[in-house]
Design an enzyme around this catalytic site. Sequence first.
Site, mmCIF file in Angstrom:
data_model
loop_
_atom_site.group_PDB
_atom_site.id
_atom_site.type_symbol
_atom_site.label_atom_id
_atom_site.label_comp_id
_atom_site.label_asym_id
_atom_site.label_seq_id
_atom_site.Cartn_x
_atom_site.Cartn_y
_atom_site.Cartn_z
ATOM 1 N N GLU A 123 0.774 -1.259 0.000
ATOM 2 C CA GLU A 123 0.000 0.000 0.000
ATOM 3 C C GLU A 123 0.802 1.304 0.000
ATOM 4 O OE1 GLU A 123 -0.506 -2.390 2.391
ATOM 5 O OE2 GLU A 123 -2.363 -3.288 1.656
ATOM 6 N N ASP A 128 7.303 -11.451 8.084
ATOM 7 C CA ASP A 128 7.919 -12.666 7.550
ATOM 8 C C ASP A 128 9.103 -12.338 6.654
ATOM 9 O OD1 ASP A 128 5.627 -13.202 4.986
ATOM 10 O OD2 ASP A 128 5.131 -12.112 6.786
#
Length: 234
Positions: A181, A204
């Site tokens: 985003e 992650d």
Amino acid sequence: MSLHIEAKAGEIAESVLLPGDPLRAKYIAETFLENAKCYNNVRGMLGFTGTYKGNRVSVQGTGMGMPSAMIYIQELIEGYGAKNLIRIGTCGAIQEDVKIRDVIVAQAAATNSNIIRNSFPGYDFPQIANFDLLKKAYDTGTEKGLKLRVGNVLSSDLFYTDRQDEFVRLGKHGVLAVEMEAAGLYYLGAKFNVKALALLTVSDHIVTGEQTSAQERQTTFNDMIEVALETVRG
Ligand SMILES: O=P(O)(O)O[C@H]1O[C@H](CO)[C@@H](O)[C@H]1O
Ligand SMILES: O=c1cc[nH]c(=O)[nH]1
């Protein structure tokens, strides 16, 4: 009231934190804000306004990806007069030396999206953070003892892709992490002349395959959220 946000005029603060997950908005309102009031439930994309250390602040879920986030961001700016917008999101590291749980200050956002490209055909319009917000976030985080990473991130249209090797190659060109985003936020910040910044927690690791547990995510999120709240504090 705008098409996707049902708040009345004046119900949204000039400073808005923007998590992708609407339940993260609820968590922030319940954990960090005083007198928080929910102003939006359209499509379950929760938004709240309350105070943090006496400073009025809103927190609005944006959904995943630029098409969703840019709807909320544009309505917050045009419909409700938002002036300082800080995304608080998760990301995947694409460089070995960026670690799980690191907090990243996105100085700029590369993108593989056509959304911005289509607005200026033939140009590469750089998506950059507002320097005032960036500096305040960096100083605040550093004073808190956090070792913030500052640099370029990738805002990808795709979460699942067969071309992850391209992410890793971008990592070798200094891009710290991938999310979905920040470039859209920076584009709208430039378009409407408001301040925009993205803070990201590494949830992650795309190179090593490591992941954080739900509990760990919560703790590192809290660091990032506090940096964002202090950054917009008057
Ligand atoms: O944790 P959030 O803010 O949703 O951000 C990241 O997580 C989502 C993908 O799981 C995408 O929205 C990506 O940008
Ligand atoms: O790997 C990740 C983790 C969070 N968000 C993303 O877009 N990618």
